[in-house]
Motif scaffolding. Structure first.
Motif, PDB file in Angstrom:
ATOM      1  N   ALA A 157      14.247  -4.963  -3.948  1.00  0.00           N
ATOM      2  CA  ALA A 157      13.081  -4.492  -3.196  1.00  0.00           C
ATOM      3  C   ALA A 157      13.525  -3.248  -2.449  1.00  0.00           C
ATOM      4  CB  ALA A 157      12.599  -5.564  -2.228  1.00  0.00           C
ATOM      5  N   THR A 158      12.900  -2.134  -2.750  1.00  0.00           N
ATOM      6  CA  THR A 158      13.353  -0.870  -2.193  1.00  0.00           C
ATOM      7  C   THR A 158      12.179   0.062  -1.957  1.00  0.00           C
ATOM      8  OG1 THR A 158      14.930   0.948  -2.534  1.00  0.00           O
ATOM      9  CG2 THR A 158      13.712   0.187  -4.462  1.00  0.00           C
ATOM     10  N   GLN A 159      12.470   1.248  -1.425  1.00  0.00           N
ATOM     11  CA  GLN A 159      11.460   2.273  -1.215  1.00  0.00           C
ATOM     12  C   GLN A 159      11.815   3.505  -2.029  1.00  0.00           C
ATOM     13  OE1 GLN A 159      10.855   3.192   2.919  1.00  0.00           O
ATOM     14  NE2 GLN A 159      10.105   1.145   3.430  1.00  0.00           N
ATOM     15  N   GLU A 160      10.785   4.193  -2.472  1.00  0.00           N
ATOM     16  CA  GLU A 160      10.999   5.458  -3.176  1.00  0.00           C
ATOM     17  C   GLU A 160      10.013   6.482  -2.653  1.00  0.00           C
ATOM     18  OE1 GLU A 160      11.027   7.370  -7.693  1.00  0.00           O
ATOM     19  OE2 GLU A 160      11.394   5.238  -7.369  1.00  0.00           O
ATOM     20  N   ILE A 161      10.506   7.681  -2.444  1.00  0.00           N
ATOM     21  CA  ILE A 161       9.660   8.775  -1.962  1.00  0.00           C
ATOM     22  C   ILE A 161       9.485   9.795  -3.077  1.00  0.00           C
ATOM     23  CG2 ILE A 161       9.491  10.701  -0.335  1.00  0.00           C
ATOM     24  CD1 ILE A 161      11.004   8.980   1.689  1.00  0.00           C
ATOM     25  N   ILE A 162       8.241  10.140  -3.348  1.00  0.00           N
ATOM     26  CA  ILE A 162       7.916  11.150  -4.353  1.00  0.00           C
ATOM     27  C   ILE A 162       7.228  12.308  -3.639  1.00  0.00           C
ATOM     28  CG2 ILE A 162       6.632  11.623  -6.477  1.00  0.00           C
ATOM     29  CD1 ILE A 162       6.840   8.637  -7.103  1.00  0.00           C
ATOM     30  N   SER A 163       7.761  13.502  -3.818  1.00  0.00           N
ATOM     31  CA  SER A 163       7.245  14.659  -3.087  1.00  0.00           C
ATOM     32  C   SER A 163       6.548  15.639  -4.022  1.00  0.00           C
ATOM     33  CB  SER A 163       8.387  15.375  -2.357  1.00  0.00           C
ATOM     34  OG  SER A 163       9.211  16.049  -3.290  1.00  0.00           O
ATOM     35  N   LYS A 164       5.899  16.616  -3.433  1.00  0.00           N
ATOM     36  CA  LYS A 164       5.216  17.653  -4.201  1.00  0.00           C
ATOM     37  C   LYS A 164       6.178  18.387  -5.125  1.00  0.00           C
ATOM     38  CE  LYS A 164       1.216  18.797  -1.313  1.00  0.00           C
ATOM     39  NZ  LYS A 164       0.562  19.854  -0.519  1.00  0.00           N
ATOM     40  N   HIS A 224       0.838  -1.199   0.000  1.00  0.00           N
ATOM     41  CA  HIS A 224       0.000   0.000   0.000  1.00  0.00           C
ATOM     42  C   HIS A 224       0.876   1.254   0.000  1.00  0.00           C
ATOM     43  CE1 HIS A 224      -3.993  -1.609   0.271  1.00  0.00           C
ATOM     44  NE2 HIS A 224      -3.721  -2.321   1.350  1.00  0.00           N
ATOM     45  N   PRO A 225       0.678   2.190  -0.930  1.00  0.00           N
ATOM     46  CA  PRO A 225       1.405   3.463  -0.874  1.00  0.00           C
ATOM     47  C   PRO A 225       1.081   4.181   0.437  1.00  0.00           C
ATOM     48  CG  PRO A 225       0.349   3.185  -3.010  1.00  0.00           C
ATOM     49  CD  PRO A 225      -0.185   2.100  -2.130  1.00  0.00           C
ATOM     50  N   ARG A 226       2.087   4.789   1.026  1.00  0.00           N
ATOM     51  CA  ARG A 226       1.897   5.515   2.284  1.00  0.00           C
ATOM     52  C   ARG A 226       1.907   7.012   1.981  1.00  0.00           C
ATOM     53  NH1 ARG A 226       5.158   1.381   2.878  1.00  0.00           N
ATOM     54  NH2 ARG A 226       7.053   2.615   2.637  1.00  0.00           N
ATOM     55  N   LYS A 227       0.744   7.614   2.122  1.00  0.00           N
ATOM     56  CA  LYS A 227       0.591   9.022   1.774  1.00  0.00           C
ATOM     57  C   LYS A 227       0.758   9.898   3.014  1.00  0.00           C
ATOM     58  CE  LYS A 227      -2.426   7.954  -2.137  1.00  0.00           C
ATOM     59  NZ  LYS A 227      -3.725   8.185  -2.810  1.00  0.00           N
ATOM     60  N   HIS A 228       1.654  10.840   2.898  1.00  0.00           N
ATOM     61  CA  HIS A 228       1.943  11.771   3.993  1.00  0.00           C
ATOM     62  C   HIS A 228       1.702  13.195   3.509  1.00  0.00           C
ATOM     63  CE1 HIS A 228       3.899   8.343   6.001  1.00  0.00           C
ATOM     64  NE2 HIS A 228       4.476   8.103   4.836  1.00  0.00           N
ATOM     65  N   SER A 229       1.899  14.129   4.384  1.00  0.00           N
ATOM     66  CA  SER A 229       1.753  15.525   4.011  1.00  0.00           C
ATOM     67  C   SER A 229       2.921  15.939   3.110  1.00  0.00           C
ATOM     68  CB  SER A 229       1.734  16.411   5.270  1.00  0.00           C
ATOM     69  OG  SER A 229       1.655  17.774   4.912  1.00  0.00           O
ATOM     70  N   GLY A 230       2.645  16.090   1.834  1.00  0.00           N
ATOM     71  CA  GLY A 230       3.672  16.561   0.917  1.00  0.00           C
ATOM     72  C   GLY A 230       4.482  15.494   0.230  1.00  0.00           C
ATOM     73  N   HIS A 231       4.298  14.214   0.583  1.00  0.00           N
ATOM     74  CA  HIS A 231       5.041  13.168  -0.121  1.00  0.00           C
ATOM     75  C   HIS A 231       4.339  11.818   0.014  1.00  0.00           C
ATOM     76  CE1 HIS A 231       6.630  12.483   3.966  1.00  0.00           C
ATOM     77  NE2 HIS A 231       6.892  11.247   3.539  1.00  0.00           N
ATOM     78  N   ILE A 232       4.729  10.896  -0.877  1.00  0.00           N
ATOM     79  CA  ILE A 232       4.204   9.530  -0.876  1.00  0.00           C
ATOM     80  C   ILE A 232       5.378   8.570  -0.875  1.00  0.00           C
ATOM     81  CG2 ILE A 232       2.661   7.891  -2.000  1.00  0.00           C
ATOM     82  CD1 ILE A 232       1.570  10.243  -3.649  1.00  0.00           C
ATOM     83  N   TYR A 236       4.321  13.788  -9.143  1.00  0.00           N
ATOM     84  CA  TYR A 236       3.663  13.616  -7.850  1.00  0.00           C
ATOM     85  C   TYR A 236       2.154  13.476  -8.025  1.00  0.00           C
ATOM     86  CZ  TYR A 236       1.835  14.829  -3.225  1.00  0.00           C
ATOM     87  OH  TYR A 236       1.149  14.828  -2.028  1.00  0.00           O
ATOM     88  N   LYS A 237       1.572  14.296  -8.880  1.00  0.00           N
ATOM     89  CA  LYS A 237       0.126  14.242  -9.117  1.00  0.00           C
ATOM     90  C   LYS A 237      -0.279  12.892  -9.701  1.00  0.00           C
ATOM     91  CE  LYS A 237      -0.487  19.216  -9.837  1.00  0.00           C
ATOM     92  NZ  LYS A 237      -0.893  20.279 -10.818  1.00  0.00           N
ATOM     93  N   GLU A 238       0.538  12.379 -10.611  1.00  0.00           N
ATOM     94  CA  GLU A 238       0.251  11.070 -11.200  1.00  0.00           C
ATOM     95  C   GLU A 238       0.435   9.960 -10.163  1.00  0.00           C
ATOM     96  OE1 GLU A 238       2.959  10.935 -14.432  1.00  0.00           O
ATOM     97  OE2 GLU A 238       1.734  12.222 -15.746  1.00  0.00           O
ATOM     98  N   ALA A 239       1.446  10.099  -9.321  1.00  0.00           N
ATOM     99  CA  ALA A 239       1.741   9.074  -8.316  1.00  0.00           C
ATOM    100  C   ALA A 239       0.627   8.964  -7.278  1.00  0.00           C
ATOM    101  CB  ALA A 239       3.073   9.377  -7.638  1.00  0.00           C
ATOM    102  N   LYS A 240      -0.076  10.059  -7.020  1.00  0.00           N
ATOM    103  CA  LYS A 240      -1.157  10.060  -6.035  1.00  0.00           C
ATOM    104  C   LYS A 240      -2.280   9.108  -6.437  1.00  0.00           C
ATOM    105  CE  LYS A 240      -2.633  13.966  -4.371  1.00  0.00           C
ATOM    106  NZ  LYS A 240      -3.096  15.371  -4.321  1.00  0.00           N
ATOM    107  N   GLU A 241      -2.391   8.801  -7.722  1.00  0.00           N
ATOM    108  CA  GLU A 241      -3.462   7.938  -8.211  1.00  0.00           C
ATOM    109  C   GLU A 241      -3.068   6.465  -8.233  1.00  0.00           C
ATOM    110  OE1 GLU A 241      -6.421   9.296  -8.810  1.00  0.00           O
ATOM    111  OE2 GLU A 241      -5.483  11.198  -8.214  1.00  0.00           O
ATOM    112  N   LEU A 242      -1.792   6.173  -7.956  1.00  0.00           N
ATOM    113  CA  LEU A 242      -1.320   4.798  -8.053  1.00  0.00           C
ATOM    114  C   LEU A 242      -1.689   3.979  -6.820  1.00  0.00           C
ATOM    115  CD1 LEU A 242       2.231   5.409  -9.573  1.00  0.00           C
ATOM    116  CD2 LEU A 242       0.161   4.644 -10.773  1.00  0.00           C
ATOM    117  N   LYS A 243      -1.892   2.674  -7.035  1.00  0.00           N
ATOM    118  CA  LYS A 243      -2.284   1.778  -5.967  1.00  0.00           C
ATOM    119  C   LYS A 243      -1.351   0.569  -5.946  1.00  0.00           C
ATOM    120  CE  LYS A 243      -7.222   3.000  -6.139  1.00  0.00           C
ATOM    121  NZ  LYS A 243      -7.045   4.106  -7.099  1.00  0.00           N
TER     122      LYS A 243
END
Length: 323
Positions: free
Chosen positions: A296-303, A277-285, A309-316
């Motif tokens: 296997a890694t993590q990536e952070i996408i910010s505003k 599950h993407p973890r949505k925070h204030s200003g970044h995902i 970032y806008k496209e990433a907000k729609e990803l599941k």
């Protein structure tokens, strides 16, 4: 392309027509019995009475349909092929068949392997009533003794976990030996389900097959030697009768599954896959990813990443992340 997670109206109506003929008390008892078998790990337990089959259609069929639909959605994003023939191993009531027809209406000839007479008749009648152009042939009732047909699309959903290790390996070998185009395997999203998918993945690569989904690489699975397992989840709405039968408070349920689609042709491009599950925070995902480099890694996408970032907000969970 939208995922078609909800049962089509024709399937809803067909299942409800069965349920209407049975006192809800009796149907609920059968549903509880079915749920207890699953919770106890008796997923291979044969259904006996027609009442048990109807309870399955009302409580399990929608969730497995959603899992199959989710898988075909991801496959459809990776290929524009129009499959005409399908072989489904361990079909049950035709869950894979009806989900596949939502995404590949080009299907004309379908072969199934299934031993349950009630489910075979359900699948046959539903196809006759709603897909008269589709021809259905029951190859056999025993997956272990079936002479497999060479088709465009081979599938198996929640079925190979019922086999012993030797039988499992034999069936997989036979599938890959006759595979003409694409083979798709779906199992429960449990550590055992993942372990079976991992075996199929390794066997596919040994037979010179390529990953179409979900894997973005042909390297060793980065979760294979960890406490985690690769699986996905789909949320589907519950009908009122589903909530009643399962004594559920929520109007939705989450179906977890593992899968692998093996192709005879190398797909391009391969994209990082979101494996949680993407973890949505204030200003970044924050995303958990399986990358095309095999990590296997993590990536952070910010505003600050703007359109990305806008496209990433729609990803599941289960989607690809284009960098």
């Amino acid at each position: 392309m939208d995922k078609k997670l909800q049962l089509p109206d024709y399937l809803v109506n067909s299942i409800e027509s069965f349920c209407e003929k049975i006192p809800l008390k009796n149907l609920k008892e059968a549903s509880v019995r079915l749920s207890n078998n699953y919770l106890a790990g008796f997923v291979n337990k044969r259904l006996q009475a027609p009442l048990d089959h109807i309870a399955y259609l009302a409580t399990r069929f929608p969730a497995t349909f959603a899992a199959c639909s989710s898988v075909f959605h991801q496959i459809k994003l990776k290929t524009d092929k129009s499959f005409e023939t399908l072989l489904d191993l361990g079909s049950g009531p035709g869950t894979v068949v009806f989900a596949a027809l939502e995404y590949f209406p080009s299907l004309k000839k379908i072969y199934i392997v299934e031993q349950d007479a009630f489910f075979i008749e359900f699948c046959k009648k539903t196809l006759r009533d709603h897909f008269p152009h589709v021809s259905l042939e029951v190859l056999a009732n025993d997956i272990k003794k079936t002479e497999l047909k060479e088709v465009d699309l081979i599938t198996s959903s929640y079925a190979l976990n019922e086999l012993g290790e030797i039988e499992f390996n034999e069936i997989a070998e036979r599938v890959f030996s006759i595979q003409k185009d694409l083979a798709v395997f779906i199992e429960p999203g449990t550590p055992r389900g993942y372990s079976l998918i991992l075996k199929l993945r390794e066997m596919a690569f040994s037979k010179n097959k390529f990953p179409l989904a979900p894997c973005p690489h042909s390297l060793e699975c980065p979760l294979a030697k960890t406490q985690k397992w690769c699986h996905f989840s789909e949320r589907l709405p519950r009908s009122s009768i589903h909530r009643f039968l399962k004594e559920a408070r929520l109007n939705f349920e989450d179906e977890k599954f593992s899968y692998f689609a093996a192709s005879n042709i190398e797909a391009a491009p391969l994209l990082d896959r979101i494996i949680g599950h993407p973890r949505k925070h204030s200003g970044h995902i924050s995303f958990d990813l399986c990358t095309k480099e095999g990590r296997a890694t993590q990536e952070i996408i910010s505003k600050r990443d703007g359109t990305f970032y806008k496209e990433a907000k729609e990803l599941k969970w289960g989607d690809c992340l284009e960098s």
